[in-house]
Design a protein around this motif. Structure first.
Motif, mmCIF file in Angstrom:
data_model
loop_
_atom_site.group_PDB
_atom_site.id
_atom_site.type_symbol
_atom_site.label_atom_id
_atom_site.label_comp_id
_atom_site.label_asym_id
_atom_site.label_seq_id
_atom_site.Cartn_x
_atom_site.Cartn_y
_atom_site.Cartn_z
ATOM 1 N N ASP A 141 0.803 -1.229 0.000
ATOM 2 C CA ASP A 141 0.000 0.000 0.000
ATOM 3 C C ASP A 141 0.832 1.274 0.000
ATOM 4 O O ASP A 141 0.344 2.329 -0.375
ATOM 5 C CB ASP A 141 -0.931 0.016 1.216
ATOM 6 C CG ASP A 141 -1.979 -1.081 1.145
ATOM 7 O OD1 ASP A 141 -2.674 -1.137 0.115
ATOM 8 O OD2 ASP A 141 -2.083 -1.876 2.083
ATOM 9 N N LEU A 142 2.059 1.192 0.479
ATOM 10 C CA LEU A 142 2.876 2.393 0.598
ATOM 11 C C LEU A 142 4.128 2.260 -0.257
ATOM 12 O O LEU A 142 4.636 1.167 -0.469
ATOM 13 C CB LEU A 142 3.319 2.583 2.057
ATOM 14 C CG LEU A 142 2.222 2.656 3.124
ATOM 15 C CD1 LEU A 142 2.850 2.751 4.497
ATOM 16 C CD2 LEU A 142 1.307 3.835 2.868
ATOM 17 N N THR A 143 4.608 3.391 -0.717
ATOM 18 C CA THR A 143 5.909 3.390 -1.382
ATOM 19 C C THR A 143 6.954 3.697 -0.330
ATOM 20 O O THR A 143 7.107 4.829 0.110
ATOM 21 C CB THR A 143 5.947 4.440 -2.498
ATOM 22 O OG1 THR A 143 4.906 4.124 -3.414
ATOM 23 C CG2 THR A 143 7.280 4.424 -3.225
ATOM 24 N N LEU A 144 7.613 2.662 0.108
ATOM 25 C CA LEU A 144 8.605 2.823 1.168
ATOM 26 C C LEU A 144 9.978 2.898 0.521
ATOM 27 O O LEU A 144 10.597 1.899 0.237
ATOM 28 C CB LEU A 144 8.521 1.638 2.128
ATOM 29 C CG LEU A 144 7.251 1.578 2.984
ATOM 30 C CD1 LEU A 144 7.054 0.200 3.567
ATOM 31 C CD2 LEU A 144 7.296 2.620 4.094
ATOM 32 N N SER A 145 10.417 4.115 0.239
ATOM 33 C CA SER A 145 11.731 4.265 -0.372
ATOM 34 C C SER A 145 12.313 5.608 0.039
ATOM 35 O O SER A 145 11.631 6.635 -0.034
ATOM 36 C CB SER A 145 11.615 4.187 -1.901
ATOM 37 O OG SER A 145 12.900 4.353 -2.478
ATOM 38 N N GLY A 146 13.536 5.599 0.490
ATOM 39 C CA GLY A 146 14.213 6.832 0.873
ATOM 40 C C GLY A 146 14.478 7.689 -0.341
ATOM 41 O O GLY A 146 14.236 8.894 -0.350
ATOM 42 N N ARG A 147 14.952 7.074 -1.385
ATOM 43 C CA ARG A 147 15.174 7.753 -2.651
ATOM 44 C C ARG A 147 13.873 7.727 -3.447
ATOM 45 O O ARG A 147 13.165 6.715 -3.409
ATOM 46 C CB ARG A 147 16.221 6.915 -3.374
ATOM 47 C CG ARG A 147 17.227 7.543 -4.173
ATOM 48 C CD ARG A 147 18.142 8.540 -4.128
ATOM 49 N NE ARG A 147 19.484 7.999 -4.083
ATOM 50 C CZ ARG A 147 20.154 7.590 -5.153
ATOM 51 N NH1 ARG A 147 19.612 7.620 -6.361
ATOM 52 N NH2 ARG A 147 21.365 7.136 -5.020
ATOM 53 N N PRO A 148 13.508 8.789 -4.145
ATOM 54 C CA PRO A 148 12.298 8.727 -4.977
ATOM 55 C C PRO A 148 12.363 7.482 -5.869
ATOM 56 O O PRO A 148 13.431 7.178 -6.412
ATOM 57 C CB PRO A 148 12.374 10.003 -5.811
ATOM 58 C CG PRO A 148 13.265 10.932 -5.036
ATOM 59 C CD PRO A 148 14.214 10.064 -4.270
ATOM 60 N N PRO A 149 11.232 6.785 -6.009
ATOM 61 C CA PRO A 149 11.249 5.516 -6.743
ATOM 62 C C PRO A 149 11.850 5.637 -8.139
ATOM 63 O O PRO A 149 12.537 4.721 -8.592
ATOM 64 C CB PRO A 149 9.775 5.132 -6.817
ATOM 65 C CG PRO A 149 9.053 6.012 -5.879
ATOM 66 C CD PRO A 149 9.940 7.129 -5.462
ATOM 67 N N GLU A 150 11.608 6.789 -8.800
ATOM 68 C CA GLU A 150 12.105 6.903 -10.183
ATOM 69 C C GLU A 150 13.625 6.986 -10.237
ATOM 70 O O GLU A 150 14.238 6.785 -11.283
ATOM 71 C CB GLU A 150 11.447 8.090 -10.910
ATOM 72 C CG GLU A 150 11.644 9.471 -10.286
ATOM 73 C CD GLU A 150 10.684 9.768 -9.132
ATOM 74 O OE1 GLU A 150 9.992 8.846 -8.660
ATOM 75 O OE2 GLU A 150 10.650 10.938 -8.697
ATOM 76 N N GLU A 151 14.239 7.244 -9.071
ATOM 77 C CA GLU A 151 15.704 7.270 -9.046
ATOM 78 C C GLU A 151 16.305 5.921 -8.656
ATOM 79 O O GLU A 151 17.513 5.799 -8.483
ATOM 80 C CB GLU A 151 16.184 8.336 -8.042
ATOM 81 C CG GLU A 151 15.930 9.756 -8.498
ATOM 82 C CD GLU A 151 16.325 10.755 -7.418
ATOM 83 O OE1 GLU A 151 17.191 10.447 -6.574
ATOM 84 O OE2 GLU A 151 15.732 11.851 -7.422
#
Lengths: 482, 359
Positions: B72-82
């Protein structure tokens, strides 16, 4: 050590017993369940069949009902040793709160007293005498209803006393009865047979209460192959396995797992009424910790009332919390706790991503209410006092989304004005709902209810007809013929 | 701390070979601080549980994200597109797949190789390998495909090969390789998803084939059956594995990993089931009551929480849905912790989803 089951004609020493152990806190209870050999199965099946033929079939349905009524009266009498035993041991076996079991038993048993049994019969037979003798038929001729000689019940579930529905239905159609005890609650059905035996020993000889380990193919086959009719409760996978082993000539009546829900109309959501409605809804959730097919898993709540759906979710949470102190939830196994936790966690994280959702729950995890503003539809909760409140503009909006689950829908607890009630009932019935009741009554169906929309007694019998032609022809052979 | 610096420290931490409680704690707090600062959904999650940089004093305080949250969540320190690398779960429920984003695979790869060498390779530097899983090219978002490709490139001989392709399982190819190993006496390693291993065993049984692989040969299975093959009890699975390939059960090793982690657990063979699983010094596990979050007494069954410092970009602490019990030397895995023993006749989630899919 408690001995489970009821094995007329078989000496306990001749039988192998296996011990099931139940624990609740520091208390343990060992229950010995019978493990029968194939020859013992054959012997018992023959005995029950013969006894039913020679004894039960000759009793009138009124006489049988009177015996059941006396047995139920003993279980309703709080001083009776059987009742005392039930109050003491059932909480230990099922884990449910003792007070909840006590109240539950009384309410449940009341549905099987004499007058209620007559409702059962009257629901299915316009003329109950058709169970005793040939009765004239509107189309001409005569007919009589015969129950199966050997009716096998495969019981499941741990709602205390549940086997009584089908056991009593079978007796009322004079069926020789074999019941398979559920491992989760292996005591009550055997006790009932023994109480019947104290009142009418010959009637109790028409009943055998047995056990085998769920999924034990050989044992299952031995019994399934001997029954005329099989009534089975369980999940669809278990039922499918049983169906595959029922001879094609036998009748199979499966009762699968179901999902039930509640509906609260805006007419029930004024400040004066909403609190009481929430209390009743919470009671339906808490009772037997949602283990019943009739237990609600979702509530659809109409917007634009004086109390909003979100506020209603708060009311419900408050009531669940209060009920938790009155009737504490039974201790959960790790896998049940896991189900509750994963449902809670999923609902909580959805809330992070979507502000229109919220999760209300106590820190110890003993209940939880998820609220959603999204058009979510019916969804199963984590059971054990977890529930979703879904806001809808109109209750009717929830109905189309139910259609995919037609085969699984059962009870709807409803709080709405009469006109709304009937309008919704039509729509709900059309998508497969089989029972509408008041909130607070979801887990206590009335006597004679049509379980899953079917006939308790009528589904069990076959009709033997004497056609008009036979009657007229007989006349020609009579000694008084001219 | 910058991400580059954190990566550097983690690589050094892994290389150190061991970590005491204090060292683990220090690294764990640095990783938590990084996640708290760079990962907004995780910060919301932690704050809701009153866990902030101020209140988290030990790795045990680091709030564990339920595994379902990766859906359900985008758990990423860096933006996903990076993040050039995204691993996804197989995602059977509702078709939503959990995602783990990796800005770099340097830590993941180091974690895998150091651990794999120690737990699977034994005295060998390289082994001829047969892989019962699709390639990384065929499944670019599968962490297992990447893991097995890494095993092959770092620890396999040049002749190592895959037995799964678009055309399915290459049973003839496997038979040829296994026969060859039998004939040459060169130890052989078979690696793959548990369900592929079942498919291969079934195909071999159909042809009446079994093998006696040379001494030192070993098998690695992982991932369970996931409805892709029939379910087999561990005891039956490993006894059949041993009988089919002639590999002793102590060299039939099970790897327990997940898309939501960057470190794997291994057992020391499956002579007894359930085996004891453990991980390297940069991952620690706890067994908790999933409803209260409290650790259960040692020896009692609970749900596993893993604190994997190598999973630095998403969430290093995850709450699984796996039941386990802490024992000497690690933990025993006891299967999934939900939906197994519904007692009543109320419909449970699993059946409902099945019904929804069928309609």
């Amino acid at each position: 050590m408690e001995r489970a089951g009821h094995l007329p004609g078989l000496s306990a020493d001749a039988v192998d017993w296996r011990t099931l152990t139940f624990r609740r806190g520091a208390e343990t209870l060992d229950v010995a369940v019978p493990v029968l050999t194939e020859p013992q199965v054959a012997e018992l099946a023959t005995r029950v069949r013969t006894n039913a033929r020679t004894y039960l079939r000759r009793r009138t349905v009124a006489e049988i009902a009177a015996t059941i009524d006396r047995a139920v009266a003993r279980l309703l009498d709080r001083d009776d040793p059987w009742r005392r035993k039930a109050e003491r041991l059932l909480p230990l076996v099922t884990g449910y709160d003792a007070e909840m079991v006590r109240l539950g038993l009384t309410g449940y048993l009341k549905t099987f007293r004499g007058p209620e049994l007559r409702k059962f019969i009257a629901e299915d037979f316009a003329n109950p005498a058709v169970l005793d003798d040939f009765q004239p038929m509107p189309k001409g001729g005569f007919a009589r209803a015969f129950g199966p000689e050997l009716l096998l019940h495969v019981w499941a579930g741990n709602v205390p006393g549940l086997p009584l529905w089908s056991l009593i239905s079978g007796l009322l159609v004079k069926a020789g009865t074999v019941g398979k005890l559920p491992s989760a609650e292996p005591l009550f059905a055997g006790w009932f047979a023994q109480i019947l035996g104290e009142i009418d020993p010959e009637l109790a000889d028409c009943i055998a209460i047995v056990w085998w380990k769920g999924g034990d193919e050989a044992a299952e086959r031995a019994w399934l192959g001997r029954a005329d009719t099989v009534v089975a409760y369980g999940g669809n996978d278990a039922l499918e396995a049983i169906r595959a082993r029922v001879p094609i000539t036998a009748r199979f009546l499966p009762y699968g797992h179901k999902i039930s829900f509640g509906m609260v109309a805006r007419s029930a959501l004024d400040a004066g009424k909403a609190g009481a409605v929430a209390r009743q809804a919470a009671y339906d959730v808490a009772r037997y910790d949602q283990q019943g097919c009739y237990s609600p898993q979702t509530f659809f709540v109409e917007r634009a009332g004086r109390v909003s759906p979100r506020e209603f979710a708060g009311y419900l949470a408050h009531e669940l919390d209060a009920l938790g102190s009155k009737f504490p939830r039974r201790p959960l196994s790790m896998s049940e706790a896991g189900s509750v936790a994963s449902w809670r966690n999923a609902e909580e994280t959805k809330g992070f991503a979507d502000p229109s959702r919220a999760l209300l729950g106590d820190p110890a995890g003993s209940w939880a209410v998820a609220y959603t503003d999204a058009a979510d539809g019916l969804s199963p909760c984590g059971l054990n006092r977890t529930v979703t409140v879904v806001a809808v503009d109109r209750l009717a909006d929830a109905v189309p989304g139910l259609a995919p689950y037609r085969a699984f829908l059962q009870t709807v607890g409803i709080a709405a004005a009469p006109e709304e009630l009937f309008a919704l009932a039509g729509a709900l019935g059309a998508v497969g709902v089989t029972r509408l009741c008041a909130l607070g009554r979801m887990t206590a169906p009335e006597a004679g209810w049509h379980h899953d929309g079917r006939f308790n007694l009528l589904d069990l019998v076959t009709m033997t007809e004497i056609e008009g032609s036979a009657e007229r022809a007989a006349d020609t052979f009579a000694p008084y013929t001219d | 701390m910058t991400e580059a610096r954190l990566v550097e420290e983690l690589l050094a931490f892994i290389a150190a070979g061991e970590a005491d409680e204090e060292a683990f704690n220090r690294m764990a707090l640095a990783v938590f601080a990084h996640q708290f600062e760079t990962n907004a959904p995780y910060r919301r999650f932690a704050t809701q549980r009153a866990r902030t940089l101020r209140t988290v004093k030990s790795w045990r305080d680091v709030p564990a994200v339920p595994i379902s949250a990766f859906k359900d969540l985008t758990l990423s320190g860096r933006p996903p597109e990076e993040c050039p690398h995204v691993f996804m779960t197989s995602g059977t429920t509702k078709g939503v797949r959990g995602k783990s984003h990796h800005p770099t695979l340097a830590v993941y790869d180091r974690s895998m190789t150091v651990n794999f060498r120690r737990r699977f390779m034994g005295e060998h530097d390289r082994l001829r390998m047969g892989i019962l899983f699709p390639t990384e090219q065929a499944m670019p978002n599968s962490s297992l495909a990447h893991y097995l490709a890494l095993a092959k490139s770092e620890f396999g001989t040049a002749e190592s090969r895959y037995f799964v392709s678009d055309a399915g399982l290459d049973v003839d190819g496997a038979i040829a390789e296994l026969s060859r190993a039998e004939a040459t006496g060169e130890p052989y390693a078979l690696l793959g998803a548990s369900f592929s291993v079942v498919h291969l065993m079934d195909a071999l049984a159909e042809r009446g084939r079994s093998f006696a692989l040379p001494a030192g040969s070993r098998i690695l299975d992982t991932g369970g059956f996931k409805g892709q093959s029939r379910e087999m009890a561990a005891e039956e699975f490993y006894s059949r594995l041993s009988a089919t390939f002639g590999v002793p059960r102590r060299l039939c090793i099970n790897m327990y990993g997940m898309t939501e982690l960057s470190t794997q657990f291994y057992d020391d063979g499956n002579e007894a089931c359930p085996s004891v699983k453990s991980g390297p010094h940069w991952i620690r596990s706890r067994v908790i009551n999933p409803l209260t979050g409290q650790e259960v007494p040692r020896g009692s069954v609970g749900v596993l929480v893993h604190h994997d410092l190598a999973h630095f970009n998403c969430a290093s602490a995850i709450l699984t849905e796996d039941a386990g019990v802490e024992v000497d030397g690690g933990f025993q895995l006891l299967g999934r912790a939900d939906g197994a023993d519904a007692k009543g006749c109320s419909m449970a989630v699993e059946d409902f989803l099945k019904a929804a899919r069928a309609s």
